[in-house]
Design an enzyme around this catalytic site. Structure first.
Site, mmCIF file in Angstrom:
data_model
loop_
_atom_site.group_PDB
_atom_site.id
_atom_site.type_symbol
_atom_site.label_atom_id
_atom_site.label_comp_id
_atom_site.label_asym_id
_atom_site.label_seq_id
_atom_site.Cartn_x
_atom_site.Cartn_y
_atom_site.Cartn_z
ATOM 1 N N HIS A 9 0.847 -1.194 0.000
ATOM 2 C CA HIS A 9 0.000 0.000 0.000
ATOM 3 C C HIS A 9 0.882 1.244 0.000
ATOM 4 O O HIS A 9 2.028 1.199 0.464
ATOM 5 C CB HIS A 9 -0.903 0.015 1.239
ATOM 6 N N GLY A 53 12.419 -21.056 8.264
ATOM 7 C CA GLY A 53 11.144 -20.757 8.885
ATOM 8 C C GLY A 53 10.979 -19.304 9.289
ATOM 9 O O GLY A 53 11.938 -18.613 9.653
ATOM 10 N N ARG A 86 27.979 -15.006 3.925
ATOM 11 C CA ARG A 86 29.150 -15.590 3.265
ATOM 12 C C ARG A 86 28.698 -16.394 2.059
ATOM 13 O O ARG A 86 27.511 -16.719 1.901
ATOM 14 C CB ARG A 86 29.925 -16.493 4.218
#
Length: 246
Positions: free
Chosen positions: A150, A177, A218
């Protein structure tokens, strides 16, 4: 002609904004009446333009959300039935694809997935813009891809205009996760996004990236092949399988 229509629309919108209100779709139709018509909001959405979620847009979402609700109720106990409902959303895929329920998306038809895809539970794809995912991609639980957004300024936001900017994820990517990927992001091939990251900028190929905002830590090297977790080395049996399948 279109410029005249647009000027009138913006004039009404500005007046409404000054009153902390927004244009109704009836007012927009009134502006257009007898003067031709600009592209509808579905077309605006699919072109990556600012658009309004009108009845036609919401109706498309309802069809997809109904199919996804059925999928979530069926899986994993009735896989054939569940995959039929997933196909009804219009998700494009190469074959092997699985979302651990519950899964949520807005349209489905704006998602294209490669082969051998797996998403753990509570995956959310706000696919206003197109979401493209490569082969051999893994998602941990609670991964969210947000193409939708938005406007920043409150008056522009109160107009009810919103947008969708595409997200692209390459091949062989693992997203941990509770990660969030924001609009317009590209994640390169062979990269790993650490759990809990918020991806606000593009991530290059072949890196481990983490944080909020997510940044490369890395490169992933050939030396990493021998390890399955930190300093834990694959046993000989597992290592033989890995080398055979390489």
């Amino acid at each position: 002609m279109q410029k005249v229509i647009l000027d009138e629309f913006l004039h009404v919108t500005e007046n409404r904004m000054n009153s902390n209100l927004f244009c109704s779709m009836k007012e927009i139709d009134f502006i257009y009446a007898g003067k031709g018509k600009l592209m509808d909001n579905r077309e605006r959405r699919d072109k990556g333009m600012a658009y309004i979620s009108d009845d036609a847009v919401i109706e498309e979402q309802k069809k997809a959300k109904y199919a996804i609700r059925q999928y979530n109720q069926c899986m994993p106990f009735e896989p054939e039935k569940g995959m039929k409902y997933l196909e009804e959303t219009g998700i494009l895929h190469k074959g092997s694809m699985y979302f651990e329920p519950p899964f949520h998306c807005e349209y489905g038809s704006h998602i294209e997935i490669g082969d051998n895809f797996y998403a753990n539970a509570y995956c959310t794809m706000l696919d206003v813009g197109k979401i493209t995912i490569g082969d051999n991609v893994l998602f941990g639980p609670n991964v969210s891809l947000y193409t939708a957004g938005h406007p920043i300024h409150p008056q522009s936001r109160n107009s009810t205009y919103e947008y969708g900017i595409p997200i692209t994820i390459g091949n062989n990517v693992w997203i941990g996760g509770s990660c969030v990927v924001l609009p317009g992001i590209t994640i390169g091939d062979n990269s790993v996004i650490a759990a809990g990251s918020v991806v606000t900028k593009d991530i290059p190929s072949g890196v481990i990236a983490a944080g909020n905002p997510c940044k490369p830590i890395r490169e992933i090297t050939e030396e990493d092949r021998r390890y399955y977790f930190k300093d834990r080395v694959f046993d000989d049996e597992a290592w033989a399988v890995i080398n055979k399948n390489s």
